[in-house]
Design a protein around this motif. Structure first.
Motif, PDB file in Angstrom:
ATOM      1  N   SER A  63      51.215  49.679  32.790  1.00  8.98           N
ATOM      2  CA  SER A  63      52.340  50.610  32.657  1.00  8.98           C
ATOM      3  C   SER A  63      52.951  50.919  34.020  1.00  8.98           C
ATOM      4  O   SER A  63      54.177  50.945  34.172  1.00  8.98           O
ATOM      5  N   LEU A  64      52.100  51.137  35.010  1.00  4.38           N
ATOM      6  CA  LEU A  64      52.587  51.399  36.363  1.00  4.38           C
ATOM      7  C   LEU A  64      53.319  50.180  36.924  1.00  4.38           C
ATOM      8  O   LEU A  64      54.367  50.313  37.565  1.00  4.38           O
ATOM      9  N   GLY A  65      52.771  48.992  36.696  1.00  2.00           N
ATOM     10  CA  GLY A  65      53.394  47.770  37.198  1.00  2.00           C
ATOM     11  C   GLY A  65      54.791  47.555  36.637  1.00  2.00           C
ATOM     12  O   GLY A  65      55.729  47.239  37.380  1.00  2.00           O
ATOM     13  N   MET A  66      54.951  47.753  35.332  1.00  2.00           N
ATOM     14  CA  MET A  66      56.272  47.578  34.724  1.00  2.00           C
ATOM     15  C   MET A  66      57.228  48.690  35.149  1.00  2.00           C
ATOM     16  O   MET A  66      58.427  48.454  35.325  1.00  2.00           O
ATOM     17  N   THR A  67      56.700  49.891  35.365  1.00  2.00           N
ATOM     18  CA  THR A  67      57.534  50.982  35.876  1.00  2.00           C
ATOM     19  C   THR A  67      58.053  50.635  37.262  1.00  2.00           C
ATOM     20  O   THR A  67      59.234  50.839  37.571  1.00  2.00           O
ATOM     21  N   LEU A 109      57.301  40.328  46.570  1.00  6.01           N
ATOM     22  CA  LEU A 109      55.967  40.606  46.034  1.00  6.01           C
ATOM     23  C   LEU A 109      56.010  41.700  44.967  1.00  6.01           C
ATOM     24  O   LEU A 109      55.259  41.648  43.986  1.00  6.01           O
ATOM     25  N   MET A 110      56.906  42.694  45.136  1.00  2.00           N
ATOM     26  CA  MET A 110      57.025  43.757  44.128  1.00  2.00           C
ATOM     27  C   MET A 110      57.598  43.216  42.811  1.00  2.00           C
ATOM     28  O   MET A 110      57.405  43.830  41.761  1.00  2.00           O
ATOM     29  N   ILE A 111      58.286  42.100  42.869  1.00  5.31           N
ATOM     30  CA  ILE A 111      58.742  41.429  41.653  1.00  5.31           C
ATOM     31  C   ILE A 111      57.632  40.537  41.109  1.00  5.31           C
ATOM     32  O   ILE A 111      57.341  40.530  39.914  1.00  5.31           O
ATOM     33  N   ALA A 112      56.979  39.792  41.998  1.00  4.68           N
ATOM     34  CA  ALA A 112      55.956  38.824  41.584  1.00  4.68           C
ATOM     35  C   ALA A 112      54.762  39.484  40.899  1.00  4.68           C
ATOM     36  O   ALA A 112      54.229  38.944  39.927  1.00  4.68           O
ATOM     37  N   GLY A 117      51.664  39.551  36.115  1.00  6.42           N
ATOM     38  CA  GLY A 117      50.836  40.343  35.211  1.00  6.42           C
ATOM     39  C   GLY A 117      51.345  40.252  33.777  1.00  6.42           C
ATOM     40  O   GLY A 117      50.560  40.147  32.826  1.00  6.42           O
ATOM     41  N   TYR A 118      52.670  40.282  33.627  1.00 10.31           N
ATOM     42  CA  TYR A 118      53.269  40.133  32.300  1.00 10.31           C
ATOM     43  C   TYR A 118      52.941  38.754  31.719  1.00 10.31           C
ATOM     44  O   TYR A 118      52.565  38.639  30.552  1.00 10.31           O
ATOM     45  N   MET A 119      53.069  37.708  32.541  1.00  8.64           N
ATOM     46  CA  MET A 119      52.738  36.343  32.076  1.00  8.64           C
ATOM     47  C   MET A 119      51.313  36.297  31.538  1.00  8.64           C
ATOM     48  O   MET A 119      51.057  35.773  30.452  1.00  8.64           O
ATOM     49  N   PHE A 120      50.385  36.824  32.326  1.00  3.61           N
ATOM     50  CA  PHE A 120      48.968  36.831  31.981  1.00  3.61           C
ATOM     51  C   PHE A 120      48.744  37.563  30.653  1.00  3.61           C
ATOM     52  O   PHE A 120      48.087  37.040  29.744  1.00  3.61           O
ATOM     53  N   SER A 121      49.312  38.757  30.523  1.00  2.00           N
ATOM     54  CA  SER A 121      49.088  39.563  29.323  1.00  2.00           C
ATOM     55  C   SER A 121      49.831  39.021  28.104  1.00  2.00           C
ATOM     56  O   SER A 121      49.256  38.921  27.019  1.00  2.00           O
ATOM     57  N   ALA A 122      51.104  38.686  28.269  1.00  2.54           N
ATOM     58  CA  ALA A 122      51.909  38.241  27.124  1.00  2.54           C
ATOM     59  C   ALA A 122      51.393  36.927  26.561  1.00  2.54           C
ATOM     60  O   ALA A 122      51.181  36.798  25.355  1.00  2.54           O
ATOM     61  N   GLY A 150      49.161  32.744  35.081  1.00  7.51           N
ATOM     62  CA  GLY A 150      49.527  34.135  35.333  1.00  7.51           C
ATOM     63  C   GLY A 150      48.388  34.905  35.971  1.00  7.51           C
ATOM     64  O   GLY A 150      48.593  35.658  36.932  1.00  7.51           O
ATOM     65  N   GLU A 151      47.179  34.707  35.455  1.00  5.50           N
ATOM     66  CA  GLU A 151      46.010  35.413  36.005  1.00  5.50           C
ATOM     67  C   GLU A 151      45.739  34.983  37.442  1.00  5.50           C
ATOM     68  O   GLU A 151      45.517  35.826  38.322  1.00  5.50           O
ATOM     69  N   LEU A 152      45.787  33.686  37.695  1.00  3.66           N
ATOM     70  CA  LEU A 152      45.542  33.173  39.043  1.00  3.66           C
ATOM     71  C   LEU A 152      46.591  33.693  40.026  1.00  3.66           C
ATOM     72  O   LEU A 152      46.251  34.190  41.108  1.00  3.66           O
ATOM     73  N   LEU A 153      47.872  33.593  39.648  1.00  2.00           N
ATOM     74  CA  LEU A 153      48.944  34.051  40.541  1.00  2.00           C
ATOM     75  C   LEU A 153      48.881  35.550  40.765  1.00  2.00           C
ATOM     76  O   LEU A 153      49.076  36.029  41.882  1.00  2.00           O
ATOM     77  N   HIS A 154      48.583  36.305  39.708  1.00  2.00           N
ATOM     78  CA  HIS A 154      48.495  37.762  39.829  1.00  2.00           C
ATOM     79  C   HIS A 154      47.389  38.136  40.819  1.00  2.00           C
ATOM     80  O   HIS A 154      47.577  39.014  41.668  1.00  2.00           O
ATOM     81  N   ASP A 155      46.271  37.462  40.707  1.00  2.00           N
ATOM     82  CA  ASP A 155      45.149  37.728  41.614  1.00  2.00           C
ATOM     83  C   ASP A 155      45.511  37.385  43.058  1.00  2.00           C
ATOM     84  O   ASP A 155      45.271  38.171  43.973  1.00  2.00           O
TER      85      ASP A 155
END
Length: 194
Positions: A63-67, A109-112, A117-122, A150-155
């Protein structure tokens, strides 16, 4: 259009060398949201998968990330419209270039972070919450390869944004305590140092 009036959100008596109250509020709100999201993500990484409190922490983290992503779009539009206040003493060319590069990296980075995270979850079929009020639309089909990427890139991006944020804070400290210039006061609304 009067740049000093736009920069200062039309506040009478506002320091024309500082960002306006609205831009400063947006900056500090986003800083708090991003730091909190990073802290929650790190804590959740050490907790058992699929159990509480990890699941709840990740719901808040998402929620914080999408905000932050939504606020970043507002911030970029506002910055494009209002620009930035002048310096009393312009930065030297190398410092100006380093500042631009650092801020560009932070914006990317604030976009990435929320996008990966969205890629990973969706694509993984996980929840896409916004503080329990609604779920963000799922625009990606379930796909293990996309989830894994998504998980790898997010990490990886998390490590990079952590390093860039620390570098940003170090640069602010250098400007404030070593160079003793007005860089920090531009974002706090103070009068700055002459």
């Amino acid at each position: 259009m009067n740049t000093s009036t736009v920069m200062n959100d039309g506040e009478p008596g506002q320091n024309r060398f500082a960002y306006g109250r609205g831009q400063r509020t947006l900056h500090w709100t986003m800083a708090l949201i991003i730091v909190l999201a990073i802290v929650l993500g790190v804590i959740a990484a050490f907790l058992p998968v699929g159990q509480q409190p990890r699941k709840g922490l990740l719901e808040i983290h998402k929620s914080l990330g999408m905000t932050a992503l939504v606020l970043l779009m507002v911030r970029l539009a506002w910055r494009a419209w209002a620009g930035e206040p002048p310096y009393r003493r312009p930065l030297d060319r190398m410092t100006h270039w380093a500042s631009r590069a650092g801020h560009a990296a932070l914006y990317v980075l604030m976009i990435a972070m929320p996008v990966t995270g969205y890629m990973f979850s969706a694509a993984g079929g996980y929840s896409l919450p916004w503080f329990g009020l609604f779920q963000w639309p799922r625009v990606l089909p379930r796909d293990k390869a996309v989830t894994d990427w998504g998980e790898l890139l997010h990490d990886r991006v998390a490590w990079v944004i952590g390093a860039v944020v620390l570098l940003h804070l170090a640069a602010v400290a250098w400007h404030h305590w070593i160079k003793r210039d007005e860089v920090l006061s531009r974002m706090t609304g103070g009068r700055g140092r002459d």
